[in-house]
Design an enzyme around this catalytic site. Structure first.
Site, mmCIF file in Angstrom:
data_model
loop_
_atom_site.group_PDB
_atom_site.id
_atom_site.type_symbol
_atom_site.label_atom_id
_atom_site.label_comp_id
_atom_site.label_asym_id
_atom_site.label_seq_id
_atom_site.Cartn_x
_atom_site.Cartn_y
_atom_site.Cartn_z
ATOM 1 N N ARG A 1 -17.820 -3.942 17.501
ATOM 2 C CA ARG A 1 -17.136 -5.315 17.082
ATOM 3 C C ARG A 1 -16.041 -4.837 17.788
ATOM 4 N NH1 ARG A 1 -16.993 -5.415 11.654
ATOM 5 N NH2 ARG A 1 -18.931 -6.363 11.641
ATOM 6 N N CYS B 1 -19.132 1.043 7.844
ATOM 7 C CA CYS B 1 -18.305 0.034 9.497
ATOM 8 C C CYS B 1 -17.281 0.896 9.136
ATOM 9 C CB CYS B 1 -18.672 -1.387 8.433
ATOM 10 S SG CYS B 1 -16.805 -1.954 9.658
ATOM 11 N N CYS C 1 0.593 -1.028 -0.242
ATOM 12 C CA CYS C 1 0.282 -0.015 -0.155
ATOM 13 C C CYS C 1 0.790 1.399 0.121
ATOM 14 C CB CYS C 1 -0.953 0.033 1.331
ATOM 15 S SG CYS C 1 -1.950 1.279 1.158
ATOM 16 N N CYS D 1 -15.690 -10.414 5.040
ATOM 17 C CA CYS D 1 -15.105 -8.917 4.422
ATOM 18 C C CYS D 1 -14.385 -9.264 3.882
ATOM 19 C CB CYS D 1 -15.191 -7.962 5.838
ATOM 20 S SG CYS D 1 -16.437 -7.973 7.297
ATOM 21 N N CYS E 1 0.386 0.780 10.147
ATOM 22 C CA CYS E 1 0.132 -0.478 9.495
ATOM 23 C C CYS E 1 0.973 -1.269 9.139
ATOM 24 C CB CYS E 1 -0.493 -0.089 8.257
ATOM 25 S SG CYS E 1 -1.234 -1.154 7.120
ATOM 26 N N CYS F 1 -19.403 -6.851 3.088
ATOM 27 C CA CYS F 1 -18.473 -6.250 3.669
ATOM 28 C C CYS F 1 -16.744 -6.344 2.377
ATOM 29 C CB CYS F 1 -18.109 -6.333 4.874
ATOM 30 S SG CYS F 1 -17.322 -5.059 5.063
ATOM 31 N N CYS G 1 -0.564 5.107 6.760
ATOM 32 C CA CYS G 1 -0.454 4.777 8.001
ATOM 33 C C CYS G 1 0.221 4.078 9.090
ATOM 34 C CB CYS G 1 -2.186 4.342 7.906
ATOM 35 S SG CYS G 1 -3.160 4.509 6.462
#
Length: 329
Positions: A276, A204, A69, A113, A76, A144, A73
């Protein structure tokens, strides 16, 4: 005689805040400041008004495209900017994803998901993901995806393919956001959530705690979520998994009771949302998870792997459900 449940010693809070759409950060921070037992009791009361307190929704999360990616972040493991030892993998084949979904359903998951590590999907990638959504939906599961930031008509096309939920976390409070991510802004994320909401897809969205933020920032995260035009239908609360090689690798661990307080604040401010337990559950003992369920958590990620980090195995989760008298939905 004053009953235990109506103790005169219980701190008072502006009860109208519970009914209002808008929560100030100060009001959410006041929830965090309550004595722990009072906060959890209040959260359980709210929870019972809207949900079966012994029912927990189970979702399985699969990384359909791993690593590489371009974003930075700080938490991550999949960022191409950090050396975390993660093997980069291309987008999975549709057939392989469907087999994973079948296995998840057989083990008791009701929602599947699919997560892809990229800033946002390109045309060819989106077409493949849409096919995955259609195939998983045909299995009778809720669908999802988390694909990063959307543009143009991408949200509507995902809706047309049968997508039920789109995950896009806001990560943290506005004032702390720049210390976690610099390659995009919180406004970018909110724009994608607006597109998702306008397309009629369930939202979500949650965040991560334990990244070095203070209690005020945790309250700010919850307030930001609760004050959305419609609060997210699902609110994943992640407890940071400090991955070696990332900028947050050496951050100190969050007090477990502070995490439970975050769950309770989410439940009180978003009474009809599923809250969650997400990343970091592998590091929680059974007693901490039980406190989270008592504080209003009623959804978990279910399965041995959570994108690139470990998750409790399904046998352990089922044993915990049996010990607590919980049932899956």
């Amino acid at each position: 005689m004053t009953s235990v449940c109506q103790s005169a010693k219980t701190p008072t809070l502006d009860q109208s805040a519970v009914e209002r759409r808008k929560w100030t950060v100060a009001e959410v921070e006041a929830l965090f400041e309550l004595p722990f037992m009072d906060l959890v009791f209040r959260a359980q009361q709210v929870h019972r008004e809207h949900f079966d307190p012994n029912a927990v929704q189970r979702s399985t999360l699969l990384s359909i495209k791993t690593g590489g990616c371009s974003e930075d972040c700080s938490y991550c493991s999949q960022s191409a900017r950090y050396k975390t030892g993660l093997d980069r993998q291309q987008l999975m084949a549709i057939e392989e994803v469907v087999e994973k979904a079948k296995a998840a359903k057989a083990k008791g998951s009701s929602r599947f998901c699919m997560g892809a590590a990229w800033k946002g999907p390109k045309e060819k990638e989106l077409e493949t993901v849409m096919a995955m959504v259609r195939e998983v939906k045909a299995l009778g599961m809720e669908t999802c995806v988390t694909l990063g930031m959307l543009k143009g008509d991408q949200a509507q096309r995902l809706k047309d393919a049968g997508l039920d939920y789109y995950n896009h976390n806001i990560d943290t409070a506005p004032e702390f956001y720049g210390q976690v991510v610099t390659t995009h802004t919180l406004a970018d994320r909110l724009d994608t959530l607006d597109q998702v909401r306008n397309a009629g897809i369930n939202v979500c969205s949650g965040g991560i705690v334990g990244m070095g933020e203070g209690r005020k920032s945790r309250a700010g995260l919850i307030a930001q979520l609760a004050n959305m035009p419609t609060p997210p239908q699902s609110v994943p609360i992640n407890n940071l998994v400090a991955v070696p090689g990332t900028p947050l690798a050496d951050v100190g661990k969050l007090d477990p009771f502070e995490f439970v307080r975050t769950i309770a604040a989410a439940r009180i401010t978003m009474p009809t949302s599923f809250v969650r337990l997400s990343a970091g559950r592998q590091q929680m003992n059974d007693e901490m998870q039980a406190l989270c369920f008592l504080a209003g958590a009623n959804s978990i990620f279910y399965g041995d792997q959570l994108l690139t980090t470990d998750n409790p195995d399904v046998d352990h989760d089922q044993a915990l459900f049996d010990r607590l008298g919980l049932r899956a939905i």
